[in-house]
Enzyme design. Structure first.
Site, mmCIF file in Angstrom:
data_model
loop_
_atom_site.group_PDB
_atom_site.id
_atom_site.type_symbol
_atom_site.label_atom_id
_atom_site.label_comp_id
_atom_site.label_asym_id
_atom_site.label_seq_id
_atom_site.Cartn_x
_atom_site.Cartn_y
_atom_site.Cartn_z
ATOM 1 C CG HIS A 77 33.563 39.488 33.459
ATOM 2 N ND1 HIS A 77 34.736 38.760 33.441
ATOM 3 C CD2 HIS A 77 32.788 38.899 34.385
ATOM 4 C CE1 HIS A 77 34.655 37.779 34.331
ATOM 5 N NE2 HIS A 77 33.473 37.833 34.933
ATOM 6 C CB CYS B 2 34.300 34.628 38.458
ATOM 7 S SG CYS B 2 34.225 34.936 36.693
ATOM 8 C CG HIS C 255 31.158 39.640 38.747
ATOM 9 N ND1 HIS C 255 31.951 39.091 39.737
ATOM 10 C CD2 HIS C 255 31.370 38.887 37.635
ATOM 11 C CE1 HIS C 255 32.626 38.061 39.214
ATOM 12 N NE2 HIS C 255 32.280 37.909 37.949
ATOM 13 C CD GLU C 256 28.623 38.871 35.043
ATOM 14 O OE1 GLU C 256 29.525 38.689 34.203
ATOM 15 O OE2 GLU C 256 28.450 38.117 36.031
HETATM 16 ZN ZN LIG Z 1 32.852 36.667 36.449
#
Ligand SMILES: [Zn+2]
Length: 136
Positions: free
Chosen positions: A130, A85, A126-127
């Site tokens: 976040h 990341c 993954h996003e």
């Molecule tokens: Zn990330």
């Protein structure tokens, strides 16, 4: 306009607020920042530029996507992998799903439903994490 990358875990761990069409300039800044970092990054969430808002940008090959309020509505075929990341050092183990469906609003306010598999699905997961304040 390209923005600096946020590495502050207090900001990164804050769940985002819902995005609205008034956040279009932030979405554009996010895509600009992703394109600036495209040699080492394929996706970004708005809190990675210091704004805890539920917007993600994805760029892989010719494909560019901006998603407001992305929600993963289906997921199947879990697997273990490792990811890096831009906001963190090194690579870390994580669990992902091979096939997902994501629902989001585009920059015209239309709700879109996108099935994704493989690498694209991994980036989106993954996003979206976040957006929930989850970092690998
Ligand atoms: Zn990330």
């Amino acid at each position: 306009m390209q923005q600096p990358i946020c590495k502050d875990q207090l900001i990164l761990r804050q769940p985002g607020r819902p995005a609205t069409l008034a956040d279009a300039p932030l979405a554009q800044n996010l895509m600009d920042t992703l394109i600036f970092n495209q040699d080492r990054c394929v996706g970004m969430a708005a809190n990675m530029i210091g704004q805890p808002v539920n917007i993600i940008a994805v760029k892989t090959g010719p494909l560019q996507l901006l998603m407001l309020n992305p929600i993963i509505t289906k997921q199947s075929q879990p697997y273990q992998t490792t990811e890096g990341c831009l906001s963190l050092l090194g690579e870390r183990p994580t669990k992902r799903f091979e096939q997902i469906t994501v629902q989001y609003q585009d920059l015209t306010g239309q709700t879109q439903t996108l099935p994704a598999t493989g690498f694209l699905a991994q980036i989106i997961q993954h996003e979206v994490d976040h957006c929930h304040g989850i970092i690998i």
